[in-house]
Design a protein around this motif. Structure first.
Motif, PDB file in Angstrom:
ATOM      1  N   TYR A 257      26.464  16.401  57.110  1.00 39.60           N
ATOM      2  CA  TYR A 257      25.861  17.725  57.142  1.00 39.60           C
ATOM      3  C   TYR A 257      26.880  18.675  56.517  1.00 39.60           C
ATOM      4  O   TYR A 257      28.041  18.686  56.935  1.00 39.60           O
ATOM      5  CB  TYR A 257      25.576  18.185  58.578  1.00 39.60           C
ATOM      6  N   ARG A 258      26.442  19.466  55.544  1.00 40.51           N
ATOM      7  CA  ARG A 258      27.366  20.345  54.833  1.00 40.51           C
ATOM      8  C   ARG A 258      26.789  21.758  54.785  1.00 40.51           C
ATOM      9  O   ARG A 258      25.650  21.947  54.381  1.00 40.51           O
ATOM     10  CB  ARG A 258      27.559  19.805  53.414  1.00 40.51           C
ATOM     11  N   ASN A 259      27.597  22.721  55.194  1.00 42.88           N
ATOM     12  CA  ASN A 259      27.216  24.129  55.120  1.00 42.88           C
ATOM     13  C   ASN A 259      28.091  24.773  54.051  1.00 42.88           C
ATOM     14  O   ASN A 259      29.248  25.075  54.304  1.00 42.88           O
ATOM     15  CB  ASN A 259      27.407  24.825  56.461  1.00 42.88           C
ATOM     16  N   LYS A 260      27.537  24.963  52.869  1.00 43.36           N
ATOM     17  CA  LYS A 260      28.295  25.552  51.758  1.00 43.36           C
ATOM     18  C   LYS A 260      28.210  27.078  51.747  1.00 43.36           C
ATOM     19  O   LYS A 260      28.827  27.715  50.916  1.00 43.36           O
ATOM     20  CB  LYS A 260      27.776  25.001  50.431  1.00 43.36           C
TER      21      LYS A 260
ATOM     22  N   LEU B 259      21.588  24.353  54.895  1.00 39.55           N
ATOM     23  CA  LEU B 259      22.285  23.123  55.259  1.00 39.55           C
ATOM     24  C   LEU B 259      21.974  22.056  54.229  1.00 39.55           C
ATOM     25  O   LEU B 259      20.826  21.862  53.852  1.00 39.55           O
ATOM     26  CB  LEU B 259      21.821  22.662  56.646  1.00 39.55           C
ATOM     27  N   GLU B 260      23.005  21.389  53.780  1.00 41.60           N
ATOM     28  CA  GLU B 260      22.853  20.277  52.855  1.00 41.60           C
ATOM     29  C   GLU B 260      23.114  18.991  53.642  1.00 41.60           C
ATOM     30  O   GLU B 260      24.109  18.893  54.351  1.00 41.60           O
ATOM     31  CB  GLU B 260      23.885  20.429  51.729  1.00 41.60           C
ATOM     32  N   VAL B 261      22.196  18.045  53.527  1.00 41.50           N
ATOM     33  CA  VAL B 261      22.338  16.782  54.239  1.00 41.50           C
ATOM     34  C   VAL B 261      22.431  15.668  53.203  1.00 41.50           C
ATOM     35  O   VAL B 261      21.580  15.564  52.314  1.00 41.50           O
ATOM     36  CB  VAL B 261      21.137  16.531  55.188  1.00 41.50           C
TER      37      VAL B 261
ATOM     38  N   LEU C 284      18.343  22.209  52.829  1.00 34.29           N
ATOM     39  CA  LEU C 284      17.385  22.848  53.731  1.00 34.29           C
ATOM     40  C   LEU C 284      17.704  24.338  53.821  1.00 34.29           C
ATOM     41  O   LEU C 284      18.874  24.714  53.941  1.00 34.29           O
ATOM     42  CB  LEU C 284      17.470  22.248  55.131  1.00 34.29           C
ATOM     43  N   LYS C 285      16.666  25.151  53.742  1.00 33.92           N
ATOM     44  CA  LYS C 285      16.778  26.587  53.948  1.00 33.92           C
ATOM     45  C   LYS C 285      16.054  26.923  55.248  1.00 33.92           C
ATOM     46  O   LYS C 285      15.290  26.107  55.755  1.00 33.92           O
ATOM     47  CB  LYS C 285      16.161  27.332  52.762  1.00 33.92           C
TER      48      LYS C 285
END
Length: 187
Positions: free
Chosen positions: A168-171, A141-143, A152-153
């Motif tokens: 909040y970004r889920n690439k 997750l990228e915040v 974040l992993k």
């Protein structure tokens, strides 16, 4: 609790807060940025408000998000994951399961969050003194906060003052899951 029951509970809480403060639907709409017709539908329990809409109402009325879903607090409470209600984001890709609501005895609320693969969720700034704690349990997750990105992993955590817009970004190509604690300082 069924969706209809949850919608009625949200509507009843909204009406109670609005009337207790002596606000009309029009005044509430001006404070929250949510239209008067939508507020009326929510109060009547005929609208299933999105997470974003509830956040706008909570922020505009300066109450905790969980105010609309909280119930009496027992001495011991078992929470069955499979029975938790799911609140959807605007596009239906941000899934929120309220776990522990804020009430007069706890200055925080806890949520399970899921964000679909290749998607993002924008959150407006919360009132001053609100902090978010994220514990990523699955995925990546990228915040984005104040022009900075934090990746974040699984197993990572992040704490931030939430009085700024954040995304909040889920690439990744897999669902991202986290536990979120929203803390309300006493100030």
């Amino acid at each position: 609790m069924e969706y209809e029951d949850l919608n009625k509970q949200i509507g009843n809480k909204l009406r109670y807060i609005r009337k207790r403060r002596g606000l009309s639907l029009e005044e509430t709409a001006a404070r929250t940025g949510v239209s008067k017709p939508m507020l009326g539908q929510i109060e009547r329990g005929i609208s299933n408000p999105t997470v974003g809409t509830l956040w706008k109402i909570a922020n505009g009325l300066h109450v905790a998000f969980s105010t609309f879903i909280e119930s009496e607090r027992p001495d011991v409470q078992y929470i069955d994951y499979d029975r938790l209600e799911v609140l959807q984001g605007e596009q239906g890709t941000f899934h929120v399961k309220p776990v522990i609501p804020k009430n007069t005895e706890t200055p925080f609320e806890v949520y399970y969050i899921e964000l679909d693969a290749q998607d993002e969720y924008f959150s407006q700034a919360h009132p001053e003194g609100v902090e978010e704690y994220l514990f990523l349990t699955e995925g990546e997750l990228e915040v984005h906060i104040k022009g900075r990105s934090y990746v974040l992993k699984t197993g990572d955590a992040l704490r931030f003052k939430a009085n700024h817009d954040h995304t909040y970004r889920n690439k990744s190509n897999h669902m991202a899951r986290c536990t979120m604690i929203i803390y309300y300082s006493s100030s």
